[in-house]
Each structure stands twice: as C-alpha cells, then as structure tokens.
Design a protein around this motif. Structure first.
Motif, PDB file in Angstrom:
ATOM      1  N   THR A 234     -17.614  66.002  -7.757  1.00 53.33           N
ATOM      2  CA  THR A 234     -16.719  65.602  -8.854  1.00 53.33           C
ATOM      3  C   THR A 234     -17.539  65.437 -10.134  1.00 53.33           C
ATOM      4  O   THR A 234     -18.583  64.790 -10.119  1.00 53.33           O
ATOM      5  N   TYR A 236     -17.535  64.415 -14.381  1.00 52.68           N
ATOM      6  CA  TYR A 236     -16.843  63.595 -15.366  1.00 52.68           C
ATOM      7  C   TYR A 236     -17.380  63.934 -16.757  1.00 52.68           C
ATOM      8  O   TYR A 236     -18.593  64.054 -16.952  1.00 52.68           O
ATOM      9  N   LYS A 246     -11.392  57.612 -23.126  1.00 53.76           N
ATOM     10  CA  LYS A 246     -10.796  58.373 -22.046  1.00 53.76           C
ATOM     11  C   LYS A 246     -11.832  59.377 -21.546  1.00 53.76           C
ATOM     12  O   LYS A 246     -12.749  59.737 -22.275  1.00 53.76           O
ATOM     13  N   TYR A 247     -11.684  59.832 -20.308  1.00 57.10           N
ATOM     14  CA  TYR A 247     -12.589  60.829 -19.754  1.00 57.10           C
ATOM     15  C   TYR A 247     -11.812  61.770 -18.838  1.00 57.10           C
ATOM     16  O   TYR A 247     -10.687  61.473 -18.416  1.00 57.10           O
ATOM     17  N   GLU A 249     -11.738  63.791 -15.319  1.00 59.19           N
ATOM     18  CA  GLU A 249     -12.277  63.870 -13.948  1.00 59.19           C
ATOM     19  C   GLU A 249     -11.979  65.267 -13.399  1.00 59.19           C
ATOM     20  O   GLU A 249     -10.826  65.685 -13.360  1.00 59.19           O
ATOM     21  N   SER A 257      -8.312  69.033 -12.628  1.00 62.75           N
ATOM     22  CA  SER A 257      -8.840  68.019 -13.533  1.00 62.75           C
ATOM     23  C   SER A 257      -7.755  67.003 -13.875  1.00 62.75           C
ATOM     24  O   SER A 257      -6.564  67.325 -13.874  1.00 62.75           O
ATOM     25  N   PHE A 258      -8.168  65.758 -14.173  1.00 60.98           N
ATOM     26  CA  PHE A 258      -7.266  64.674 -14.512  1.00 60.98           C
ATOM     27  C   PHE A 258      -7.850  63.899 -15.691  1.00 60.98           C
ATOM     28  O   PHE A 258      -9.062  63.713 -15.785  1.00 60.98           O
ATOM     29  N   VAL A 259      -6.966  63.447 -16.594  1.00 57.36           N
ATOM     30  CA  VAL A 259      -7.409  62.607 -17.710  1.00 57.36           C
ATOM     31  C   VAL A 259      -7.281  61.148 -17.275  1.00 57.36           C
ATOM     32  O   VAL A 259      -6.223  60.703 -16.816  1.00 57.36           O
ATOM     33  N   ARG A 260      -8.372  60.408 -17.393  1.00 59.31           N
ATOM     34  CA  ARG A 260      -8.393  59.006 -16.960  1.00 59.31           C
ATOM     35  C   ARG A 260      -8.708  58.105 -18.155  1.00 59.31           C
ATOM     36  O   ARG A 260      -9.353  58.525 -19.114  1.00 59.31           O
ATOM     37  N   ASP A 261      -8.254  56.846 -18.083  1.00 56.45           N
ATOM     38  CA  ASP A 261      -8.598  55.838 -19.082  1.00 56.45           C
ATOM     39  C   ASP A 261      -9.792  55.039 -18.587  1.00 56.45           C
ATOM     40  O   ASP A 261      -9.859  54.644 -17.410  1.00 56.45           O
ATOM     41  N   TRP A 268     -16.461  55.305 -21.489  1.00 55.16           N
ATOM     42  CA  TRP A 268     -17.078  56.065 -20.392  1.00 55.16           C
ATOM     43  C   TRP A 268     -18.527  56.421 -20.753  1.00 55.16           C
ATOM     44  O   TRP A 268     -18.785  57.038 -21.767  1.00 55.16           O
TER      45      TRP A 268
END
Length: 286
Positions: A234, A236, A246-247, A249, A257-261, A268
């Motif tokens: 994985t 980042y 935000k980052y 993953e 892919s996913f946008v994470r807070d 991050w």
C-alpha cells in the motif's frame, strides 16, 4: 580416417560447450545486468519461486547509511545476481560492502553482487551502502541459479524507505536585567536674607521588560512525495491542494485508490507514513 575426424570434432564441440558453461560459473555476465536473466541458451526462467526470499535489516535508510541484505531459500544454489533498484525508475543504485565469497559486477551505472564459483550455496549475506545524496525509496531484487537449466528471476524484497535528514534549531531566549537609575538629592542655599530652600528630585527607576526571541525549526527540504506501508503493498501520497490534510491511499496489487482525511489536528507525514503535528510536516504538494 573418417572415424578419427568425427571423434576429434566431437571433442572440440564438447569442450566449447563446457567452456561456455564454466565461464558463467565464475559470475554473471554484464548482459544480465538489466534483465536479470542468465544467458543460458534457450532455457527460460523457472516458475513459480519455490521459496527463495530476501530479508533486510531495516525498512528505512538514511543517505550514506547501510542495510544488511540476506538471501536464503529451501534449496542450495550455484549462482546469483543481487541488485538494489529505485522504486520509481528501476535504476540500479548504491554500492556493496562485506562481500565475503562474492564479487562486484559493474553494471555502469550502478553495481551488483554476483558469485565467484559454482559451489553449492545456502545463504548470501552482504551490506548495501546508500549514496551520500540518497537514492529514493528502493527494493532489492535477486536472480537465483540452481543449475544451468533451472533458475528463478526477479525475486524481490519489501520496499525500503529513504528517511530525509532534518535540522532543527532549539528556541533561544534572551533576557535583559532590569536597570535602576537614582539621582542624589541636591540642596540650593540662598543668601541669609532669604529663607533657605531645598529642592529634592525623587529617584526614578527604569525597567526594561525581558524579551524572548524564538526561531522556528529550519528543514533542509520538503518531505518525500509518497511512502509505503511495512508490507510494501500500500502506497500513500499527499492530496494536492490540501496542504497534507488529506492523503491518497493506493492499494498497489488491486490498482485502487481512496482519498482519506488525516486525523483532526494533524497532517499526513510521508517521513513516518502516518499523521503528525503540522509543525513537523513539510508538505511536498501544498
């Protein structure tokens, strides 16, 4: 006479083939530097990998640092070719030390480790030396030759992340001591015809308040563009335009892919692959 000619030709061909094989027993050829595939005629790599693996002493390194690399497997082998490569470009990077019964193969640019003989081996243990200016995130890759017709290509290690050096200046405090100025009383006497008069000036005190000067830490450079988890599956990277609040993953094997807070109150930090106080984050894509 015909029999003697045939026998002589057979001896010459056998000797030539044997010389070709034995020449490779003293180390890999430069032709294998970039494909990692032995030049063994029409023979193709064997699959799947029966269990050969690469272990590293650390998942992180600093420019100029060392990483211990160990190759083991379920069966003995006769030849090998080991390299360190940049995750993004695939370029061969770094140099090697503590070679033992091995030698350097100059791949120009970059260097690799290969065998010096065809004796049975059950372990390869060497030290990778990082360039002084770093090489980015890397992984190690090896080809194992069990015998002339059986070899396993592109056996990879986990990703080893480069850690950027930072320089932090401690806050400094400057304090000025209070100062006191006192004027002595003065007396003025007039002629006897007039009453004496006395003029007294009150002492005055001037106090300067202490001042404190604090310098923010200075960082040599911004954080890396991305980082990997310890499993190496994985990735980042900061979300552009969010100042690392935000980052993204990225699940490498699934190409998703996913946008994470980042956690509330954090940003991050790709140096540690986790959330951190924004004070310590130098976002690569603000």
């Amino acid at each position: 006479m015909a029999f003697h000619h045939i026998s002589l030709l057979t001896v010459v061909v056998v000797f030539a083939l044997r010389s070709t094989v034995e020449g490779r027993s003293t180390g890999a050829l430069r032709a294998a530097c970039f494909t990692l595939t032995p030049q063994h005629g029409q023979n193709a790599p064997s699959t799947p990998n029966p269990g050969y693996m690469i272990d590293v002493s650390s998942s992180f390194y600093m420019p100029g640092g060392h990483v211990q690399v160990t190759v083991t497997g379920p069966n003995v082998w006769r030849g090998h070719l080991l390299q360190a490569r940049n995750v993004n470009s695939g370029a061969i990077v770094g140099t090697w030390d503590n070679l033992g019964d091995n030698q350097i193969l100059d791949c120009n640019p970059g260097s690799s480790v290969t065998h010096t003989n065809s004796m049975d081996k059950n372990i390869l243990n060497v030290t990778w030396v990082a360039p002084d200016n770093g090489a980015g995130n890397i992984f190690f890759v090896v080809t194992i030759v069990q015998e002339f017709t059986i070899f396993h290509v592109n056996i990879s290690s986990e990703v080893v992340t480069e850690v950027i050096k930072t320089t932090t200046m401690e806050p400094t405090t400057t304090t000025m001591e209070p100062t006191t100025t006192t004027m002595e009383p003065t007396t003025t006497t007039m002629e006897p015809t007039m009453e004496p008069t006395t003029t007294t000036m009150e002492p005055t005190t001037t106090t300067m308040k202490p001042t404190t000067t604090t310098q923010e830490p200075v960082f040599d450079q911004v954080d890396p563009m991305f980082c990997m988890n310890e499993a190496g599956d994985t990735m980042y990277e900061p979300m552009p335009g969010t100042n690392c609040k935000k980052y993204i993953e990225i699940i490498v094997a699934e190409n998703r892919s996913f946008v994470r807070d980042a956690a509330p109150g954090t940003a991050w930090d790709t140096k540690i692959c986790n959330g951190n106080f924004p004070f310590f984050v130098r976002c690569a894509v603000p």
